[in-house]
Motif scaffolding. Structure first.
Motif, mmCIF file in Angstrom:
data_model
loop_
_atom_site.group_PDB
_atom_site.id
_atom_site.type_symbol
_atom_site.label_atom_id
_atom_site.label_comp_id
_atom_site.label_asym_id
_atom_site.label_seq_id
_atom_site.Cartn_x
_atom_site.Cartn_y
_atom_site.Cartn_z
ATOM 1 N N ILE A 148 -3.667 0.764 16.151
ATOM 2 C CA ILE A 148 -2.760 -0.127 15.182
ATOM 3 C C ILE A 148 -3.843 -0.673 14.045
ATOM 4 C CG2 ILE A 148 -1.161 -0.952 16.772
ATOM 5 C CD1 ILE A 148 -2.669 -3.422 17.125
ATOM 6 N N VAL A 149 -3.437 -0.390 12.785
ATOM 7 C CA VAL A 149 -4.171 -0.987 11.579
ATOM 8 C C VAL A 149 -3.297 -1.847 10.667
ATOM 9 C CG1 VAL A 149 -5.262 0.058 9.385
ATOM 10 C CG2 VAL A 149 -5.408 1.346 11.614
ATOM 11 N N GLN A 150 -4.190 -2.674 10.215
ATOM 12 C CA GLN A 150 -3.570 -3.608 9.353
ATOM 13 C C GLN A 150 -4.301 -3.868 7.956
ATOM 14 O OE1 GLN A 150 -0.984 -6.847 9.812
ATOM 15 N NE2 GLN A 150 -0.987 -6.679 12.290
ATOM 16 N N VAL A 151 -3.819 -4.037 6.926
ATOM 17 C CA VAL A 151 -4.330 -4.472 5.479
ATOM 18 C C VAL A 151 -3.721 -5.684 5.151
ATOM 19 C CG1 VAL A 151 -4.918 -3.829 3.191
ATOM 20 C CG2 VAL A 151 -4.586 -2.087 4.814
ATOM 21 N N ALA A 152 -4.657 -6.773 5.283
ATOM 22 C CA ALA A 152 -4.139 -7.987 5.079
ATOM 23 C C ALA A 152 -4.719 -8.914 3.881
ATOM 24 C CB ALA A 152 -4.591 -9.019 6.287
ATOM 25 N N HIS A 153 -4.136 -9.866 3.496
ATOM 26 C CA HIS A 153 -4.593 -11.000 2.377
ATOM 27 C C HIS A 153 -5.950 -11.674 3.006
ATOM 28 C CE1 HIS A 153 -4.960 -14.373 -0.170
ATOM 29 N NE2 HIS A 153 -3.911 -13.757 -1.029
ATOM 30 N N PRO A 154 -6.846 -11.731 2.077
ATOM 31 C CA PRO A 154 -8.188 -12.609 2.881
ATOM 32 C C PRO A 154 -8.027 -13.504 3.428
ATOM 33 C CG PRO A 154 -8.729 -11.369 0.814
ATOM 34 C CD PRO A 154 -7.251 -11.210 0.823
ATOM 35 N N ASP A 155 -7.094 -14.503 3.109
ATOM 36 C CA ASP A 155 -6.985 -15.720 3.627
ATOM 37 C C ASP A 155 -6.183 -15.762 4.877
ATOM 38 O OD1 ASP A 155 -7.965 -16.835 0.988
ATOM 39 O OD2 ASP A 155 -6.086 -17.191 0.318
ATOM 40 N N VAL B 298 -9.678 6.224 11.239
ATOM 41 C CA VAL B 298 -10.443 6.877 10.051
ATOM 42 C C VAL B 298 -9.157 7.434 9.219
ATOM 43 C CG1 VAL B 298 -11.828 8.403 9.322
ATOM 44 C CG2 VAL B 298 -12.153 7.244 11.476
ATOM 45 N N PRO B 299 -8.227 8.505 9.519
ATOM 46 C CA PRO B 299 -7.211 8.830 8.750
ATOM 47 C C PRO B 299 -6.149 8.073 8.368
ATOM 48 C CG PRO B 299 -6.880 9.846 11.039
ATOM 49 C CD PRO B 299 -8.220 9.014 10.864
ATOM 50 N N VAL B 300 -6.122 6.989 9.197
ATOM 51 C CA VAL B 300 -4.907 6.114 8.734
ATOM 52 C C VAL B 300 -5.170 5.036 7.718
ATOM 53 C CG1 VAL B 300 -3.341 4.123 9.791
ATOM 54 C CG2 VAL B 300 -3.615 6.458 11.162
ATOM 55 N N THR B 301 -6.460 4.475 8.046
ATOM 56 C CA THR B 301 -6.864 3.618 6.875
ATOM 57 C C THR B 301 -7.134 4.314 5.555
ATOM 58 O OG1 THR B 301 -8.226 2.404 8.824
ATOM 59 C CG2 THR B 301 -8.606 1.675 6.402
ATOM 60 N N ASN B 302 -7.459 5.395 5.580
ATOM 61 C CA ASN B 302 -7.532 6.325 4.531
ATOM 62 C C ASN B 302 -6.223 6.483 3.682
ATOM 63 O OD1 ASN B 302 -10.459 7.192 3.483
ATOM 64 N ND2 ASN B 302 -10.433 7.110 5.732
ATOM 65 N N ILE B 303 -5.153 6.210 4.194
ATOM 66 C CA ILE B 303 -3.895 6.422 3.647
ATOM 67 C C ILE B 303 -3.710 5.401 2.382
ATOM 68 C CG2 ILE B 303 -1.349 5.831 3.969
ATOM 69 C CD1 ILE B 303 -1.525 6.682 6.990
ATOM 70 N N VAL B 304 -4.619 4.412 2.511
ATOM 71 C CA VAL B 304 -4.341 3.420 1.372
ATOM 72 C C VAL B 304 -5.500 3.534 0.575
ATOM 73 C CG1 VAL B 304 -2.844 1.802 2.447
ATOM 74 C CG2 VAL B 304 -5.122 1.469 3.129
ATOM 75 N N ARG B 305 -6.423 4.411 0.832
ATOM 76 C CA ARG B 305 -7.777 4.738 -0.151
ATOM 77 C C ARG B 305 -7.037 4.593 -1.676
ATOM 78 N NH1 ARG B 305 -10.404 9.272 1.580
ATOM 79 N NH2 ARG B 305 -9.747 10.469 -0.302
ATOM 80 N N ASP B 306 -7.995 4.035 -2.449
ATOM 81 C CA ASP B 306 -7.684 3.827 -3.864
ATOM 82 C C ASP B 306 -6.703 3.632 -4.472
ATOM 83 O OD1 ASP B 306 -10.306 4.902 -4.352
ATOM 84 O OD2 ASP B 306 -9.708 7.017 -3.984
ATOM 85 N N GLU B 307 -5.845 2.635 -3.488
ATOM 86 C CA GLU B 307 -4.619 2.267 -3.667
ATOM 87 C C GLU B 307 -4.436 0.537 -4.095
ATOM 88 O OE1 GLU B 307 -1.733 4.098 -4.082
ATOM 89 O OE2 GLU B 307 -2.730 5.862 -3.341
ATOM 90 N N ILE B 308 -3.463 0.152 -4.662
ATOM 91 C CA ILE B 308 -3.184 -1.303 -4.959
ATOM 92 C C ILE B 308 -1.920 -1.247 -4.051
ATOM 93 C CG2 ILE B 308 -2.590 -3.180 -6.383
ATOM 94 C CD1 ILE B 308 -4.288 -1.609 -8.615
ATOM 95 N N VAL B 309 -2.102 -2.167 -3.177
ATOM 96 C CA VAL B 309 -0.970 -2.099 -2.125
ATOM 97 C C VAL B 309 -0.290 -3.572 -1.993
ATOM 98 C CG1 VAL B 309 -2.278 -0.623 -0.638
ATOM 99 C CG2 VAL B 309 -2.541 -3.166 -0.174
ATOM 100 N N GLU B 310 0.953 -3.607 -1.490
ATOM 101 C CA GLU B 310 1.603 -4.787 -1.136
ATOM 102 C C GLU B 310 1.433 -5.209 0.273
ATOM 103 O OE1 GLU B 310 5.741 -4.818 -2.425
ATOM 104 O OE2 GLU B 310 5.376 -3.922 -4.481
ATOM 105 N N LEU B 311 1.162 -6.316 0.421
ATOM 106 C CA LEU B 311 0.662 -7.063 1.610
ATOM 107 C C LEU B 311 1.945 -7.539 2.282
ATOM 108 C CD1 LEU B 311 -2.781 -8.171 0.661
ATOM 109 C CD2 LEU B 311 -2.303 -5.899 1.787
ATOM 110 N N PRO B 312 1.940 -7.334 3.812
ATOM 111 C CA PRO B 312 0.823 -6.797 4.630
ATOM 112 C C PRO B 312 1.301 -5.423 4.787
ATOM 113 C CG PRO B 312 2.464 -7.987 5.995
ATOM 114 C CD PRO B 312 2.836 -8.091 4.531
ATOM 115 N N VAL B 313 0.334 -4.498 5.081
ATOM 116 C CA VAL B 313 0.476 -3.221 5.472
ATOM 117 C C VAL B 313 0.191 -2.904 6.963
ATOM 118 C CG1 VAL B 313 -0.423 -0.690 5.136
ATOM 119 C CG2 VAL B 313 -0.285 -2.312 3.253
ATOM 120 N N LYS B 314 1.156 -2.050 7.580
ATOM 121 C CA LYS B 314 0.686 -2.249 9.208
ATOM 122 C C LYS B 314 1.308 -0.750 9.678
ATOM 123 C CE LYS B 314 2.517 -5.569 11.743
ATOM 124 N NZ LYS B 314 3.432 -6.719 12.255
#
Length: 420
Positions: free
Chosen positions: A285-292, A236-252
């Protein structure tokens, strides 16, 4: 939260996929489409109104330059009328958007096409099983009895201090906990995760953004005076680090935290010892990834968890959860279970999930694709690992007549090879 554009263009397909999750309120999909149509119609009226205001503003400027004050004043009056209409449109639009949101938050994520049909955990699909089931020596004990024998943790003392489900770890039991946390974090950092230490309380916005609210409100410990919630997982807190952000992928990200869960309605033999507690430690562990690439990432995360279990020398199996056993927010979940030799049952120790855009739509976490277009990213997370049942399995599966053997991979962290 599902994207309304996706619902609008794929309503029947989404209803068919939600049926796999045994979701009963499929009428909400039709309601969302109807309300969205009203929203779009009102938005067009507002846009047309604003365009007219812009045109009139230009006309007024031209009329003043030409010395036509009376005509300019008349156009000012027309503009004032339009502005009042615009206020009504904006007010109506805000209400319709609230109505639409109240519908969408009640709709779960659509399951991936590989999710099997089923309503209960017994219908989950076992896709892999690894390791030999240990044959224990005569007189082998369950982990709660092992804890008493070697003074590793005390559940009764936790009841005195707080209540049921809050164990107190002691001596080598406490050291084992600390060793496992360091072991899990070091393994995550080695494969590129950034270690973070998040807050252990979150506000309502953060809990909503990752899907805990309104779905799991009854499972969280709330602090009403401050509007905070104790975290049920570092996700919950970790994923919210990138809330309302435009990020460079990948995020780990990788994070250790205590976790707090009310576990309302839990009782019976399945909750003995450390099987189900209200406070426990976990590395997430949390990742933000490209949809593909998100399903490749999901497999990578599952391999990471599998590697940890192999290093701990524990028999395990991997399950693909059926529709009825999946979480509200997940599109596809793998559960990892280890075998408890003394209890003769499988214990869940990790869930690894892909949420696709369900969380990122609430979080507004986006990225720029190769065409510089801003798009929603996919979010994923997994337990790597949750400690209570790992500790229970280590104690039970590695017990011998003369003590508890510590797996080689963990000995450098514990500083001892045996609990005796």
């Amino acid at each position: 939260m599902l994207e309304i554009a996706v619902i609008r263009n794929n309503a029947e397909d989404i209803k068919a996929r939600l049926a796999v999750k045994n979701f009963k309120e499929l009428n909400l999909i039709d309601e969302a489409v109807v309300v969205d149509e009203k929203r779009r119609s009102l938005q067009k009226l507002l846009d047309d109104n604003l365009n007219k205001q812009n045109t009139i503003a230009k006309e007024i400027g031209d009329l003043f330059k030409q010395g036509k004050k009376d005509e300019a004043d008349k156009r000012k009056s027309d503009s004032a009328t339009l502005k009042e209409e615009a206020k009504q449109y904006e007010s109506g639009l805000a209400k319709i958007e609230d109505d639409l949101k109240s519908i969408l938050v009640r709709v779960p994520n659509t399951p991936h096409k590989s999710v099997p049909l089923g309503k209960t955990p017994e219908e989950n699909e076992v896709i892999k099983q690894v390791g030999e089931i240990p044959v224990l020596h005569e007189g082998a004990l369950a982990h709660w009895d092992i804890a008493k024998k070697y003074d590793l943790f005390d559940l009764e003392l936790g009841v005195k201090i707080t209540g049921a489900g809050f164990p107190v770890y002691k001596g080598k039991g406490a050291k084992l906990q600390r060793a496992l946390v360091s072991f899990f974090l070091d393994n995550a950092v080695e494969v590129g995760y950034l270690e973070v230490i998040p807050p252990h309380m979150v506000n309502e916005t953060s809990a909503f953004a990752t899907g805990q609210l309104p779905d799991k409100e009854g499972q969280m410990y709330a602090i009403p005076l401050d509007g905070f919630y104790m975290i049920p997982t570092a996700e919950v807190p970790v994923t919210n680090i990138v809330r309302d952000e435009i990020v460079e992928l990948p995020v780990k990200f990788a994070a250790y935290s205590p976790c707090f869960r009310r576990e309302a309605g839990s009782y019976g033999k399945d909750v003995r010892g450390l099987n189900r507690v209200h406070q426990f430690e976990k590395v997430e562990i949390v990742q933000v990834a490209h949809p593909d690439k998100s399903y490749e990432v999901l497999e990578e995360m599952a391999k990471h968890v599998e590697g940890l279990l192999q290093k701990l020398e524990l028999p395990y199996r991997i399950l693909r959860l059926c529709g009825g056993d999946m979480s509200f927010a997940s599109a596809l979940t793998y559960d990892f279970e280890v075998y408890s030799a003394a209890q003769k049952r499988w214990l869940e120790v990790s869930s690894v999930s892909n949420f696709e855009t369900f969380q990122s739509n609430r979080l507004k976490v986006r990225f720029r694709d190769e065409n510089k277009k801003i798009r929603l990213a996919h979010t994923l997370n997994g337990s790597a690992l949750a400690l209570p049942r790992i500790v229970a399995s280590l104690l039970e599966n590695h017990q011998a007549a003369d003590g508890i053997n510590i797996p080689k991979a963990l000995q450098g962290y514990t500083g001892f090879e045996k609990i005796s």
